[in-house]
Design a protein around this motif. Structure first.
Motif, mmCIF file in Angstrom:
data_model
loop_
_atom_site.group_PDB
_atom_site.id
_atom_site.type_symbol
_atom_site.label_atom_id
_atom_site.label_comp_id
_atom_site.label_asym_id
_atom_site.label_seq_id
_atom_site.Cartn_x
_atom_site.Cartn_y
_atom_site.Cartn_z
ATOM 1 N N PRO A 127 134.253 -51.353 -16.241
ATOM 2 C CA PRO A 127 134.919 -50.405 -15.225
ATOM 3 C C PRO A 127 133.989 -49.195 -14.620
ATOM 4 C CG PRO A 127 136.152 -50.250 -17.165
ATOM 5 C CD PRO A 127 135.105 -51.351 -17.271
ATOM 6 N N GLY A 128 133.165 -48.884 -15.590
ATOM 7 C CA GLY A 128 132.393 -47.733 -15.131
ATOM 8 C C GLY A 128 131.692 -47.002 -16.436
ATOM 9 N N ALA A 153 131.532 -32.879 -9.336
ATOM 10 C CA ALA A 153 130.913 -34.089 -9.150
ATOM 11 C C ALA A 153 130.777 -34.732 -10.634
ATOM 12 C CB ALA A 153 129.426 -33.754 -8.764
ATOM 13 N N TYR A 154 130.805 -35.968 -10.470
ATOM 14 C CA TYR A 154 130.861 -36.698 -11.818
ATOM 15 C C TYR A 154 129.363 -37.091 -12.431
ATOM 16 C CZ TYR A 154 135.534 -37.984 -10.936
ATOM 17 O OH TYR A 154 136.970 -37.681 -10.848
ATOM 18 N N PHE A 155 129.364 -36.368 -13.671
ATOM 19 C CA PHE A 155 127.833 -36.400 -14.308
ATOM 20 C C PHE A 155 128.107 -37.528 -15.628
ATOM 21 C CE2 PHE A 155 127.536 -32.467 -12.571
ATOM 22 C CZ PHE A 155 126.240 -32.354 -11.934
ATOM 23 N N PRO A 156 126.979 -38.458 -15.654
ATOM 24 C CA PRO A 156 127.272 -39.540 -17.028
ATOM 25 C C PRO A 156 127.246 -38.504 -18.149
ATOM 26 C CG PRO A 156 125.030 -39.599 -15.613
ATOM 27 C CD PRO A 156 125.698 -38.543 -14.978
ATOM 28 N N ALA A 157 127.974 -39.266 -19.090
ATOM 29 C CA ALA A 157 128.056 -38.344 -20.263
ATOM 30 C C ALA A 157 126.659 -38.397 -21.254
ATOM 31 C CB ALA A 157 129.067 -39.380 -21.024
ATOM 32 N N TRP A 158 125.715 -39.421 -20.827
ATOM 33 C CA TRP A 158 124.549 -39.351 -21.660
ATOM 34 C C TRP A 158 123.899 -38.131 -21.449
ATOM 35 C CZ3 TRP A 158 120.149 -39.414 -19.150
ATOM 36 C CH2 TRP A 158 120.051 -40.011 -17.755
#
Length: 104
Positions: free
Chosen positions: A38-39, A48-53
Motif C-alpha cells: 500500500p505504500g 510533505a511526506y518524507f520516506p522513513a529511510w
C-alpha cells in the motif's frame, strides 16, 4: 545457415526452449509483488511526506560524525586503524537499529 557462414565458423543459433517462457513469466510477476504494497513507510514533515529511510540515514550520519568526534576527543583516533570504515559501520548500525525500532 548457408554453407558460407558455416565455413567462417559462425555459431549456430538455437531456438528458444519452450520451457523458458514457462519460468520467465512467474519470475517477472514475482518481482512485481512489491508494487502491491500500500505504500512506503513515510511521515509528514512540514506538510510533505518524507520516506522513513531518509530519517534513518540522517540519524546514521549523525551517529558516525558523533563517533568520529568522540574518537578524536578521547585520543582513540590515533590508535584506531581504518577510522573511516569504523565510523561508517557505527553509523550503519545506528541507522539500521533506528529503522528496526521505529518501522519494523
Amino acid at each position: 545457415m548457408t554453407s558460407d557462414a558455416m565455413q567462417r565458423g559462425c555459431p549456430k543459433t538455437e531456438a528458444p526452449r519452450p520451457g523458458a517462457a514457462r519460468w520467465a513469466r512467474p519470475l517477472v510477476l514475482l518481482g512485481l509483488t512489491g508494487c502491491a504494497h500500500p505504500g512506503a513507510p513515510s511521515f509528514a514533515l512540514f506538510g510533505a511526506y518524507f520516506p522513513a529511510w531518509m530519517l534513518c540515514v540522517l540519524l546514521g550520519i549523525a551517529a558516525s560524525i558523533g563517533a568520529r568526534v568522540l574518537f578524536v576527543a578521547t585520543g582513540l583516533a590515533g590508535a584506531l586503524p581504518f577510522q573511516l570504515f569504523v565510523c561508517m559501520s557505527i553509523g550503519l548500525c545506528f541507522a539500521l537499529l533506528a529503522w528496526l525500532s521505529w518501522f519494523a
